[in-house]
Design a protein around this motif. Structure first.
Motif, PDB file in Angstrom:
ATOM      1  N   VAL A  59       0.829  -1.205   0.000  1.00  0.00           N
ATOM      2  CA  VAL A  59       0.000   0.000   0.000  1.00  0.00           C
ATOM      3  C   VAL A  59       0.866   1.260   0.000  1.00  0.00           C
ATOM      4  O   VAL A  59       0.587   2.216  -0.720  1.00  0.00           O
ATOM      5  CB  VAL A  59      -0.937  -0.003   1.236  1.00  0.00           C
ATOM      6  N   THR A  60       1.920   1.261   0.801  1.00  0.00           N
ATOM      7  CA  THR A  60       2.728   2.468   0.979  1.00  0.00           C
ATOM      8  C   THR A  60       3.707   2.699  -0.159  1.00  0.00           C
ATOM      9  O   THR A  60       3.868   3.829  -0.648  1.00  0.00           O
ATOM     10  CB  THR A  60       3.506   2.392   2.304  1.00  0.00           C
ATOM     11  N   PHE A  61       4.370   1.628  -0.606  1.00  0.00           N
ATOM     12  CA  PHE A  61       5.440   1.772  -1.600  1.00  0.00           C
ATOM     13  C   PHE A  61       5.099   1.200  -2.969  1.00  0.00           C
ATOM     14  O   PHE A  61       5.831   1.427  -3.935  1.00  0.00           O
ATOM     15  CB  PHE A  61       6.714   1.091  -1.092  1.00  0.00           C
ATOM     16  N   GLY A  62       4.016   0.408  -3.044  1.00  0.00           N
ATOM     17  CA  GLY A  62       3.689  -0.237  -4.319  1.00  0.00           C
ATOM     18  C   GLY A  62       4.656  -1.350  -4.658  1.00  0.00           C
ATOM     19  O   GLY A  62       4.834  -1.714  -5.822  1.00  0.00           O
ATOM     20  N   ARG A  63       5.269  -1.931  -3.629  1.00  0.00           N
ATOM     21  CA  ARG A  63       6.214  -3.037  -3.836  1.00  0.00           C
ATOM     22  C   ARG A  63       6.357  -3.812  -2.521  1.00  0.00           C
ATOM     23  O   ARG A  63       5.922  -3.352  -1.473  1.00  0.00           O
ATOM     24  CB  ARG A  63       7.584  -2.520  -4.276  1.00  0.00           C
ATOM     25  N   ILE A  64       6.994  -4.976  -2.618  1.00  0.00           N
ATOM     26  CA  ILE A  64       7.318  -5.775  -1.445  1.00  0.00           C
ATOM     27  C   ILE A  64       8.830  -5.962  -1.433  1.00  0.00           C
ATOM     28  O   ILE A  64       9.391  -6.539  -2.371  1.00  0.00           O
ATOM     29  CB  ILE A  64       6.604  -7.139  -1.480  1.00  0.00           C
ATOM     30  N   ASP A  65       9.488  -5.454  -0.395  1.00  0.00           N
ATOM     31  CA  ASP A  65      10.946  -5.549  -0.331  1.00  0.00           C
ATOM     32  C   ASP A  65      11.377  -6.558   0.727  1.00  0.00           C
ATOM     33  O   ASP A  65      10.546  -7.257   1.325  1.00  0.00           O
ATOM     34  CB  ASP A  65      11.567  -4.173  -0.097  1.00  0.00           C
ATOM     35  N   VAL A  66      12.674  -6.645   0.946  1.00  0.00           N
ATOM     36  CA  VAL A  66      13.218  -7.632   1.879  1.00  0.00           C
ATOM     37  C   VAL A  66      12.700  -7.400   3.300  1.00  0.00           C
ATOM     38  O   VAL A  66      12.395  -8.361   4.026  1.00  0.00           O
ATOM     39  CB  VAL A  66      14.766  -7.593   1.852  1.00  0.00           C
ATOM     40  N   THR A  67      12.573  -6.141   3.700  1.00  0.00           N
ATOM     41  CA  THR A  67      12.061  -5.841   5.040  1.00  0.00           C
ATOM     42  C   THR A  67      10.681  -6.441   5.239  1.00  0.00           C
ATOM     43  O   THR A  67      10.391  -7.044   6.279  1.00  0.00           O
ATOM     44  CB  THR A  67      12.015  -4.318   5.261  1.00  0.00           C
ATOM     45  N   ALA A  68       9.823  -6.290   4.242  1.00  0.00           N
ATOM     46  CA  ALA A  68       8.473  -6.852   4.323  1.00  0.00           C
ATOM     47  C   ALA A  68       8.506  -8.373   4.407  1.00  0.00           C
ATOM     48  O   ALA A  68       7.761  -8.981   5.188  1.00  0.00           O
ATOM     49  CB  ALA A  68       7.654  -6.412   3.115  1.00  0.00           C
ATOM     50  N   LEU A  69       9.374  -9.006   3.622  1.00  0.00           N
ATOM     51  CA  LEU A  69       9.442 -10.466   3.616  1.00  0.00           C
ATOM     52  C   LEU A  69       9.946 -11.011   4.946  1.00  0.00           C
ATOM     53  O   LEU A  69       9.457 -12.040   5.426  1.00  0.00           O
ATOM     54  CB  LEU A  69      10.348 -10.932   2.473  1.00  0.00           C
ATOM     55  N   VAL A  70      10.904 -10.320   5.564  1.00  0.00           N
ATOM     56  CA  VAL A  70      11.406 -10.768   6.865  1.00  0.00           C
ATOM     57  C   VAL A  70      10.341 -10.574   7.938  1.00  0.00           C
ATOM     58  O   VAL A  70      10.152 -11.434   8.813  1.00  0.00           O
ATOM     59  CB  VAL A  70      12.702 -10.033   7.233  1.00  0.00           C
ATOM     60  N   LEU A  71       9.607  -9.448   7.882  1.00  0.00           N
ATOM     61  CA  LEU A  71       8.498  -9.238   8.815  1.00  0.00           C
ATOM     62  C   LEU A  71       7.446 -10.326   8.635  1.00  0.00           C
ATOM     63  O   LEU A  71       6.893 -10.849   9.623  1.00  0.00           O
ATOM     64  CB  LEU A  71       7.879  -7.860   8.582  1.00  0.00           C
TER      65      LEU A  71
END
Length: 310
Positions: free
Chosen positions: A178-190
């Motif tokens: 929602v915020t960035f329009g992408r999924i990064d490593v931080t999101a995957l670790v969370l």
């Protein structure tokens, strides 16, 4: 059948029993609106990721709206998921003491009525999802694959809690989408940390039904771990804290978020110390308490986001 006898065995009376019209009560029980702990647990990773992403963006202007939309969406989709779960499990539920009086196995509503209610709730979830960007919409829709297969996993694997974790932790990805329009490593670790948390708390929950599950052949991590449940919880709760900590470090959070994580970790540790797997009432209370654990972490992340945006 009287309404009192229609209450599910793990419900002790609440607003549905006293305030809701009688015709609506089976639907509210089907969706667990009378016992919304599952909705709160589904919501927690959504709120974590929304706050963490807002802090990383140094912008909280849309965060209040995102929090409200995630709240509505989590309750709607949790209700739809419960309806789907009860449709697929209605024969098994009839054999378990705690679940045999649920609306479907008790005959209070039909499968077609349950399906219609499921669709209505899913449409509410879709309306919420359409308020976000296209990437977030597609990410949200993708979660339905995991939600659809989860109810069948207890029949084929000792690890159905993993699949529940995949579904219930999806919100850890949504805040970034929602915020960035992408999924990064931080999101995957969370996301991975949240999955470990779900495996832990749902193992506690599953100990309520371990005897009945053994009789009818239902698999779970509660049955798999058995007397080693405390050690397993140390592993999974510990993994949850470490992975969420790695996500926070990756997101360059400040001290309020670390304080929230410390409170979260302390709460999980207290669950392990207090747990007695042969006490179903205690298992239920400890499972329910994970709402508060999640809120402690969210409070820290929210304060961090506001501080970084100032």
């Amino acid at each position: 059948m009287s309404d009192a006898s229609a209450r599910v065995a793990d419900s002790t009376g609440n607003w549905v029993d006293t305030l809701a019209p009688e015709w609506a009560r089976p639907y509210l029980r089907l969706s667990r609106f009378d016992r919304p702990i599952g909705s709160w647990l589904l919501l927690m990773p959504c709120w974590w990721s929304a706050a963490l992403a807002a802090g990383m963006a140094h912008d909280v202007r849309r965060l209040p709206l995102t929090i409200v939309l995630f709240l509505i969406g989590a309750f709607a989709m949790r209700g739809a998921g419960c309806a789907w779960n009860d449709i697929t499990d209605r024969d098994l539920d009839a054999k378990v003491e705690r679940t045999r009086s649920r609306p479907l196995p008790s005959g209070r509503i039909t499968v077609m009525q349950a399906l219609a209610f499921l669709v209505a709730l899913a449409l509410i979830g879709l309306v919420v999802l359409l308020q976000f960007n296209r990437f977030a919409v597609l990410t949200g829709i993708a979660s339905l694959v995991v939600v659809a297969i989860y109810p069948f996993m207890k029949r084929v694997t000792w690890w159905p809690q993993v699949f529940l974790g995949l579904a219930f932790s999806w919100g850890a990805l949504m805040g970034f989408a929602v915020t960035f329009g992408r999924i990064d490593v931080t999101a995957l670790v969370l996301y991975a940390g949240s999955i470990a948390w779900v495996i832990g708390y749902d193992t506690i929950y599953a100990h309520q039904d371990s005897e009945d599950d053994a009789l009818i052949g239902i698999k779970s991590t509660a049955r798999l771990f058995g007397a080693h449940t405390h050690q397993a919880l140390i592993l999974f709760y510990g993994l949850a804290v470490v992975l969420i900590g790695v996500a926070l470090a990756s997101g360059d959070v400040r001290w309020p978020a670390w304080l929230g994580l410390a409170a979260f970790a302390a709460h999980l540790a207290s669950q392990i110390v207090r747990l007695r797997i042969d006490d179903p009432d205690l298992c239920k209370r400890l499972f329910f308490s994970n709402k508060h654990a999640g809120l402690l972490l969210f409070a820290g992340l929210l304060a961090d986001a506001v501080m970084r945006a100032a």
